[in-house]
Design a protein around this motif. Structure first.
Motif, PDB file in Angstrom:
ATOM      1  N   GLY A  17       0.821  -1.215   0.000  1.00  0.00           N
ATOM      2  CA  GLY A  17       0.000   0.000   0.000  1.00  0.00           C
ATOM      3  C   GLY A  17       0.849   1.258   0.000  1.00  0.00           C
ATOM      4  N   MET A  18       1.897   1.259   0.810  1.00  0.00           N
ATOM      5  CA  MET A  18       2.799   2.404   0.870  1.00  0.00           C
ATOM      6  C   MET A  18       3.474   2.629  -0.491  1.00  0.00           C
ATOM      7  SD  MET A  18       6.024   2.869   3.461  1.00  0.00           S
ATOM      8  CE  MET A  18       6.843   1.428   2.812  1.00  0.00           C
ATOM      9  N   LEU A  19       3.912   1.553  -1.117  1.00  0.00           N
ATOM     10  CA  LEU A  19       4.566   1.684  -2.417  1.00  0.00           C
ATOM     11  C   LEU A  19       3.591   2.145  -3.502  1.00  0.00           C
ATOM     12  CD1 LEU A  19       6.997  -1.357  -2.304  1.00  0.00           C
ATOM     13  CD2 LEU A  19       7.629   1.055  -2.456  1.00  0.00           C
ATOM     14  N   VAL A  24       2.150   6.613  -7.079  1.00  0.00           N
ATOM     15  CA  VAL A  24       1.234   7.666  -7.535  1.00  0.00           C
ATOM     16  C   VAL A  24       1.915   9.029  -7.412  1.00  0.00           C
ATOM     17  CG1 VAL A  24      -0.945   8.855  -7.002  1.00  0.00           C
ATOM     18  CG2 VAL A  24      -0.862   6.353  -7.065  1.00  0.00           C
ATOM     19  N   ASN A  25       2.592   9.271  -6.291  1.00  0.00           N
ATOM     20  CA  ASN A  25       3.303  10.543  -6.108  1.00  0.00           C
ATOM     21  C   ASN A  25       4.438  10.687  -7.124  1.00  0.00           C
ATOM     22  OD1 ASN A  25       1.700  11.322  -3.947  1.00  0.00           O
ATOM     23  ND2 ASN A  25       3.106  10.496  -2.427  1.00  0.00           N
ATOM     24  N   MET A  74       8.925  -2.119  -7.850  1.00  0.00           N
ATOM     25  CA  MET A  74       8.159  -0.910  -7.539  1.00  0.00           C
ATOM     26  C   MET A  74       9.066   0.179  -6.973  1.00  0.00           C
ATOM     27  SD  MET A  74       4.641  -2.450  -5.951  1.00  0.00           S
ATOM     28  CE  MET A  74       3.797  -0.870  -5.797  1.00  0.00           C
ATOM     29  N   TYR A  75       9.971  -0.190  -6.084  1.00  0.00           N
ATOM     30  CA  TYR A  75      10.861   0.799  -5.498  1.00  0.00           C
ATOM     31  C   TYR A  75      11.817   1.364  -6.542  1.00  0.00           C
ATOM     32  CZ  TYR A  75      13.255   3.256  -1.786  1.00  0.00           C
ATOM     33  OH  TYR A  75      13.752   4.247  -0.988  1.00  0.00           O
ATOM     34  N   MET A  89      10.473  12.791  -2.595  1.00  0.00           N
ATOM     35  CA  MET A  89      11.729  12.077  -2.342  1.00  0.00           C
ATOM     36  C   MET A  89      11.404  10.589  -2.267  1.00  0.00           C
ATOM     37  SD  MET A  89      13.876  14.426   0.322  1.00  0.00           S
ATOM     38  CE  MET A  89      15.285  13.346   0.277  1.00  0.00           C
ATOM     39  N   ASN A  90      11.875   9.847  -3.253  1.00  0.00           N
ATOM     40  CA  ASN A  90      11.589   8.410  -3.347  1.00  0.00           C
ATOM     41  C   ASN A  90      10.103   8.125  -3.182  1.00  0.00           C
ATOM     42  OD1 ASN A  90      14.247   7.676  -3.802  1.00  0.00           O
ATOM     43  ND2 ASN A  90      14.685   7.577  -1.624  1.00  0.00           N
ATOM     44  N   GLY A  91       9.284   8.939  -3.792  1.00  0.00           N
ATOM     45  CA  GLY A  91       7.847   8.745  -3.761  1.00  0.00           C
ATOM     46  C   GLY A  91       7.123   9.445  -2.631  1.00  0.00           C
ATOM     47  N   ALA A  92       7.813   9.784  -1.564  1.00  0.00           N
ATOM     48  CA  ALA A  92       7.177  10.462  -0.435  1.00  0.00           C
ATOM     49  C   ALA A  92       7.040  11.952  -0.744  1.00  0.00           C
ATOM     50  CB  ALA A  92       7.980  10.253   0.838  1.00  0.00           C
ATOM     51  N   LEU A  93       5.828  12.452  -0.666  1.00  0.00           N
ATOM     52  CA  LEU A  93       5.523  13.838  -1.042  1.00  0.00           C
ATOM     53  C   LEU A  93       5.527  14.752   0.171  1.00  0.00           C
ATOM     54  CD1 LEU A  93       4.480  15.948  -3.125  1.00  0.00           C
ATOM     55  CD2 LEU A  93       2.172  15.147  -2.586  1.00  0.00           C
TER      56      LEU A  93
END
Length: 151
Positions: A17-19, A24-25, A74-75, A89-93
């Motif tokens: 879910g986190m990935l 999406v970000n 995914m990562y 940053m690595n997907g974290a918005l």
């Protein structure tokens, strides 16, 4: 099935879910950074998957191996950079309003901002700095130019 197996399945679901959210970000990134060792974390996922093949048995072995390999892919596709909503940053918005004052450091080829009550830096290739500056200016983001870091 043992309790430990269920715990791993729940963790797999949470990580997946986190990935998904991070993917999406990542798709929103307009100015992607071209620096960093993107292969490192996926390589760790793959290494744990290989160890799991030899350590576990049955269905658990294959579900964990497949999940870890999917996580690695995914990562690997996650991006870091700038988007309309903020800094990724690595997907974290981090939204612009949470980033505080964004400082462009020409000397270090990075932007400096606030990330969860601490300072963070997102590095870019030196050739990208004009594009980064243009993106920040065009979006009317609150930026400050640290005179000691810009030549």
């Amino acid at each position: 099935m043992e309790l430990g197996d269920w715990i791993f399945y729940v963790l797999d679901a949470v990580i997946f879910g986190m990935l998904i959210v991070w993917t999406v970000n990542s798709r929103k990134v307009k100015v992607a950074t071209k620096v960093g060792a993107r292969w490192l974390v996926p390589a760790l996922f793959a290494a744990v998957a290989v160890v799991g093949v030899f350590r576990y048995t049955g269905v658990f072995r294959w579900t964990q191996t497949i999940a870890l390999l999917v996580f690695a892919v995914m990562y690997y596709i996650l991006k870091s950079g700038l988007c309309e909503e903020g800094i990724v940053m690595n997907g974290a918005l981090t939204h612009w309003e949470d980033a505080g004052t964004v400082t462009l450091s020409k000397k270090d080829s990075c932007i400096l901002f606030r990330l969860k009550k601490r300072n963070a830096a997102l590095y870019f290739d030196p050739d990208q700095l004009d594009e980064v500056r243009g993106f920040l200016a065009a979006r009317a983001v609150k930026t400050s130019a640290d005179k000691s870091k810009i030549r």
